[in-house]
Design an enzyme around this catalytic site. Structure first.
Site, PDB file in Angstrom:
ATOM      1  N   GLU A 223      54.337  -4.270  -2.500  1.00  0.00           N
ATOM      2  CA  GLU A 223      53.793  -4.254  -1.139  1.00  0.00           C
ATOM      3  C   GLU A 223      54.853  -4.208  -0.055  1.00  0.00           C
ATOM      4  OE1 GLU A 223      50.778  -7.106  -0.362  1.00  0.00           O
ATOM      5  OE2 GLU A 223      49.489  -6.344  -1.945  1.00  0.00           O
ATOM      6  N   GLU A 412      46.986  -4.882  -8.348  1.00  0.00           N
ATOM      7  CA  GLU A 412      46.381  -6.141  -7.932  1.00  0.00           C
ATOM      8  C   GLU A 412      44.991  -5.862  -7.390  1.00  0.00           C
ATOM      9  OE1 GLU A 412      48.525  -8.579  -5.095  1.00  0.00           O
ATOM     10  OE2 GLU A 412      50.421  -8.249  -6.134  1.00  0.00           O
TER      11      GLU A 412
END
Ligand code: PNW
Length: 507
Positions: A223, A412
């Site tokens: 991320e 995720e």
């Protein structure tokens, strides 16, 4: 029991206790509840005797080779921050700064996974998943960011990987899940300097050399969008900076450069066949509603809104739109750097939670617009986590189309929930189950339509240190009592175990 027949009162009572229409044995077997300690206790007598009518429903199946996994990250679970020569990370500093973490906690102890990793690998096995994504703490390996590696730090990951393999679980290592060595922040300003990009590549190469005899899958950065904007732009996450746009864009460029250099280092130092790619929380665009025009608009928006990160990694260039929009704040770069940033990946990891942008076609330039999201849009226990299951359908579909990606992992997906332990010691996290069953149904839809998603990693294996929210927000399918460190499967663990076992959602 045929429709319309009145059931004896006793049967009605028994059935009320039963979840759905299964007998206790069928149910426990299906869901693997007994292994998870959640088996129902009431006896069942009558409801299996009559022949049921043929059930026209079919479950939504995933392909045979679909990978089921779960994920965690180092600072969120390991604890043991001062053990075996680990250096400080920017998250140690940040969490210890008063006012930064909502419940005033830190990751000092977290889940004590550093010492309890064997038990935790057992939890993964009990879910029946065969794939586990964890992250390596850079400051355990290079306490000073660069220079001399710390063999004791590496040993922990050797032990973890060996334990995973011994239990038949494939390890997927993320190299950077936000815990930058503090030394690099202090010396060069962290990602504000391309020295950090180079240090990251050295660290990546070292890990590749030491672990790829057993670890075949490596994710570079987790991320980038999140840790840049929140950490360097808005002052919310570590290191807590609020850089002006030009500097933030330059830091972003250093990050993608770090990714590219790391990919090259892993190819150079890792065993042949090692697979590598990023794990990005793509700016997830969803058509406001499904028309060809809105879908086309969402496609264009996906490209432009991700141009500074995933876009440049996959295209080896910043889009004209991105450069035009950034104007005088655009990052400085060379053609050589763009080539490095665009080093070919083996896969792309997408972290998918909330739909971020709802997009509609527009007559005005650039042909699409981002719609305002009403305040009443439903969200989960974490306020940012809007519920929009269709995002896990659209984000991979649009990304695959825009960048011609051949292999995607959902690295995720999951949700927080209030997760109270009830008097019977159990956690009935029905909102998490609601969320997961809806997202997984949309994921199945994507896969069935040919979107190249090969696997899914549920976030998270167990409750952990949820960054600025401390331990208040619980994302695990295992509940953790942070006083006693006791792990307890939630009802969602049984749900996920069942999905994995049947490789399908629904019955
Ligand atoms: C991810 N948002 O973070 C991280 O990779 C995990 O470490 C974290 O625990 C998990 O998701 C749950 O939060 C995100 O605001 C945090 O859109 C916030 C957002 C997205 C991702």
């Amino acid at each position: 029991m045929t429709a319309g027949t009145r059931k004896p009162a006793a049967t009605q009572l028994t059935e009320k206790k039963m979840p759905g229409k299964f007998s206790r044995r069928q149910f426990a077997k299906l869901a693997g509840l007994s292994a998870l300690g959640l088996a129902a206790t009431s006896a069942d007598a009558a409801n299996t005797k009559s022949k049921p009518a043929a059930d026209p429903h079919v479950p939504a199946r995933f392909p045979k080779d679909f990978l089921w996994g779960t994920a965690t990250s180092a600072y969120q679970i390991e604890g043991a921050v001062n053990e075996d020569g680990r250096g400080r990370s920017i998250w140690d500093t940040f969490a210890h700064t008063p006012g930064k973490i909502e419940d005033k906690t830190t990751g000092d102890r977290a889940n004590e996974h550093y010492h309890r990793y064997k038990e935790d690998v057992g939890l993964i096995r009990d879910l029946g998943v065969k794939h586990y994504r964890f992250s390596i703490a850079w400051p355990r390996i290079f306490p000073d960011g660069t220079g001399k590696p710390n063999p004791k730090g590496l040993d922990f990951y050797n032990r973890l990987v060996d334990e995973l393999l011994a239990k038949g679980i494939e390890p997927y290592a993320t190299l950077y899940h936000w815990d930058l060595p503090q030394a690099l922040q202090d010396r060069v300003g962290g990602w504000q300097s391309s020295d950090t990009s180079k240090a990251f590549a050295d660290y990546a190469g070292y890990i590749a050399e030491r672990l790829t005899d057993r670890v075949k899958y490596i994710f570079t950065l987790n991320e980038a969008g999140r840790f840049l904007n929140f950490g360097y732009g808005w002052g919310i996450d570590a290191p807590g900076l609020k850089l002006p746009t030009a500097e933030l864009n330059q830091a972003r460029h250093n990050v993608v450069l770090g990714h590219g250099l790391a990919v090259q280092a892993i190819r150079a130092k890792g065993r042949a066949g090692t697979k590598v790619g990023p794990a990005e929380n793509i700016a997830a665009c969803v058509p406001a509603f499904d028309t060809p025009e809105n879908v086309r608009a969402a496609e264009m928006a996906t490209r432009e809104l991700n141009a500074g990160l995933l876009g440049v990694m996959l295209e080896s260039k910043y889009t004209d739109g991105f450069l035009e929009y950034s104007g005088k704040d655009a990052p400085k770069f060379t053609a050589d750097e763009l080539k490095i940033i665009g080093s070919p990946n083996d896969f792309v990891g997408l972290n998918i939670y909330a739909p971020q942008f709802y997009i509609a076609a527009s007559d005005k330039k650039p042909g699409w617009s981002v719609l305002p999201i009403p305040h009443s849009f439903p969200h989960m226990n974490s306020e940012w986590l809007r519920v929009g299951p269709e995002v896990i359908y659209w984000a991979p579909r649009l990304a695959a189309k825009v960048w011609n990606i051949k292999t995607i992992y959902i690295t995720e997906n999951g949700t927080s929930s209030e997760d109270k332990v009830h008097a019977d010691g159990k956690i009935y996290d029905l909102d998490r189950i609601m969320y997961l069953r809806n997202y997984l149904r949309q994921l199945q839809r994507a896969v069935a339509e040919g979107v190249p998603v090969r696997g899914y990693f549920l976030w998270s294996l167990m409750d952990n240190f949820e960054w600025i929210f401390g331990y208040e927000k619980r994302f695990g399918v295992y509940h953790v009592d942070f006083e006693t460190q006791r792990r307890t499967p939630k009802l969602s663990a049984a749900f996920y175990r069942d999905v994995v076992a049947r490789n399908a959602i629904g019955v």
